[in-house]
Design a protein around this motif. Sequence first.
Motif, PDB file in Angstrom:
ATOM      1  N   GLY A   7       0.824  -1.072  -0.097  1.00  0.00           N
ATOM      2  CA  GLY A   7       0.200  -0.074  -0.049  1.00  0.00           C
ATOM      3  C   GLY A   7       0.842   1.347  -0.027  1.00  0.00           C
ATOM      4  O   GLY A   7       2.208   1.208   0.001  1.00  0.00           O
ATOM      5  N   GLY A   8       0.156   2.371   0.071  1.00  0.00           N
ATOM      6  CA  GLY A   8       0.993   3.708   0.119  1.00  0.00           C
ATOM      7  C   GLY A   8       0.378   4.543   1.251  1.00  0.00           C
ATOM      8  O   GLY A   8       0.033   3.965   2.237  1.00  0.00           O
ATOM      9  N   SER A   9       0.570   5.609   1.192  1.00  0.00           N
ATOM     10  CA  SER A   9       0.281   6.655   2.309  1.00  0.00           C
ATOM     11  C   SER A   9      -1.096   7.057   2.384  1.00  0.00           C
ATOM     12  O   SER A   9      -1.225   7.803   3.248  1.00  0.00           O
ATOM     13  N   LEU A  14      -8.242  -3.664   2.172  1.00  0.00           N
ATOM     14  CA  LEU A  14      -8.112  -5.017   1.778  1.00  0.00           C
ATOM     15  C   LEU A  14      -9.564  -5.568   1.780  1.00  0.00           C
ATOM     16  O   LEU A  14     -10.357  -5.421   2.599  1.00  0.00           O
ATOM     17  N   PHE A  15     -10.186  -6.156   0.505  1.00  0.00           N
ATOM     18  CA  PHE A  15     -11.530  -6.813   0.444  1.00  0.00           C
ATOM     19  C   PHE A  15     -11.433  -8.419   0.419  1.00  0.00           C
ATOM     20  O   PHE A  15     -12.614  -8.844   0.930  1.00  0.00           O
ATOM     21  N   GLN A  16     -10.504  -8.778  -0.167  1.00  0.00           N
ATOM     22  CA  GLN A  16     -10.408 -10.382  -0.401  1.00  0.00           C
ATOM     23  C   GLN A  16      -8.953 -11.019  -0.124  1.00  0.00           C
ATOM     24  O   GLN A  16      -8.285 -10.098  -0.354  1.00  0.00           O
ATOM     25  N   GLY A  28      -7.035  -9.249  -2.757  1.00  0.00           N
ATOM     26  CA  GLY A  28      -7.573  -7.920  -3.431  1.00  0.00           C
ATOM     27  C   GLY A  28      -7.973  -6.780  -2.674  1.00  0.00           C
ATOM     28  O   GLY A  28      -8.637  -6.831  -1.562  1.00  0.00           O
ATOM     29  N   GLY A  29      -7.703  -5.635  -3.195  1.00  0.00           N
ATOM     30  CA  GLY A  29      -8.074  -4.607  -2.394  1.00  0.00           C
ATOM     31  C   GLY A  29      -8.022  -3.219  -3.414  1.00  0.00           C
ATOM     32  O   GLY A  29      -8.230  -3.355  -4.624  1.00  0.00           O
ATOM     33  N   HIS A  30      -8.092  -2.214  -2.556  1.00  0.00           N
ATOM     34  CA  HIS A  30      -8.148  -0.701  -3.549  1.00  0.00           C
ATOM     35  C   HIS A  30      -7.245   0.163  -2.778  1.00  0.00           C
ATOM     36  O   HIS A  30      -6.453  -0.205  -1.690  1.00  0.00           O
ATOM     37  N   THR A  31      -6.754   1.027  -3.738  1.00  0.00           N
ATOM     38  CA  THR A  31      -5.828   2.121  -2.897  1.00  0.00           C
ATOM     39  C   THR A  31      -6.155   3.538  -3.744  1.00  0.00           C
ATOM     40  O   THR A  31      -6.863   3.894  -4.571  1.00  0.00           O
ATOM     41  N   ILE A  47     -10.008   5.984  -7.303  1.00  0.00           N
ATOM     42  CA  ILE A  47      -9.650   4.863  -6.624  1.00  0.00           C
ATOM     43  C   ILE A  47      -9.164   3.840  -7.682  1.00  0.00           C
ATOM     44  O   ILE A  47      -9.799   3.776  -8.781  1.00  0.00           O
ATOM     45  N   ASP A  48      -8.164   3.047  -7.495  1.00  0.00           N
ATOM     46  CA  ASP A  48      -7.549   1.991  -8.322  1.00  0.00           C
ATOM     47  C   ASP A  48      -7.714   0.780  -7.401  1.00  0.00           C
ATOM     48  O   ASP A  48      -7.592   0.525  -6.294  1.00  0.00           O
ATOM     49  N   TYR A  49      -7.954  -0.476  -8.083  1.00  0.00           N
ATOM     50  CA  TYR A  49      -8.050  -1.527  -7.546  1.00  0.00           C
ATOM     51  C   TYR A  49      -6.855  -2.596  -7.976  1.00  0.00           C
ATOM     52  O   TYR A  49      -6.391  -2.330  -8.716  1.00  0.00           O
TER      53      TYR A  49
END
Length: 144
Positions: A7-9, A14-16, A28-31, A47-49
């Motif tokens: 991840g980042g700042s 986290l979804f899965q 699997g998640g997003h940022t 938002i990016d996945y």
Amino acid sequence: MWQKSIGGSGEDGLFQTIALPEQSIVLGGHTASSISDNITVPGYGDIDYWLVKLAPENLSTSDNPLNPYSFYPNPTTESVTLRFETLQEEITITVYNQLSQKTQEMHFTNSESIPFSLNGDPGVYFVKIKTGHDTESSIKVIKK
């Protein structure tokens, strides 16, 4: 036990989590983070996945210069090999399970390479190696 940061700042989620049969894990998640920490490219929107596959690292003794031997394969399904750099006059190998119960003890003389089987169910084992020079070391072994 291992640790991995992803991840980042900014805001990350986290979804899965999926465990795969070969002992890998897919996340699997997003940022919403910009370039920072593990984020190395700019985002493509608000938002990016993402999907990340984590694989277990093989345990090895060959990377440790203090060990005058190699021990492989690790993880294993049953058989392992202990190989010394030089001929050893006396070797004692003692195997303990994760409850610290002794499961095996073997004695060898004038050996440089010792193949042997790990008795017992799959799990974590600790192999204690003692040579005739009263040198002792232990290795954590994973039996699949």
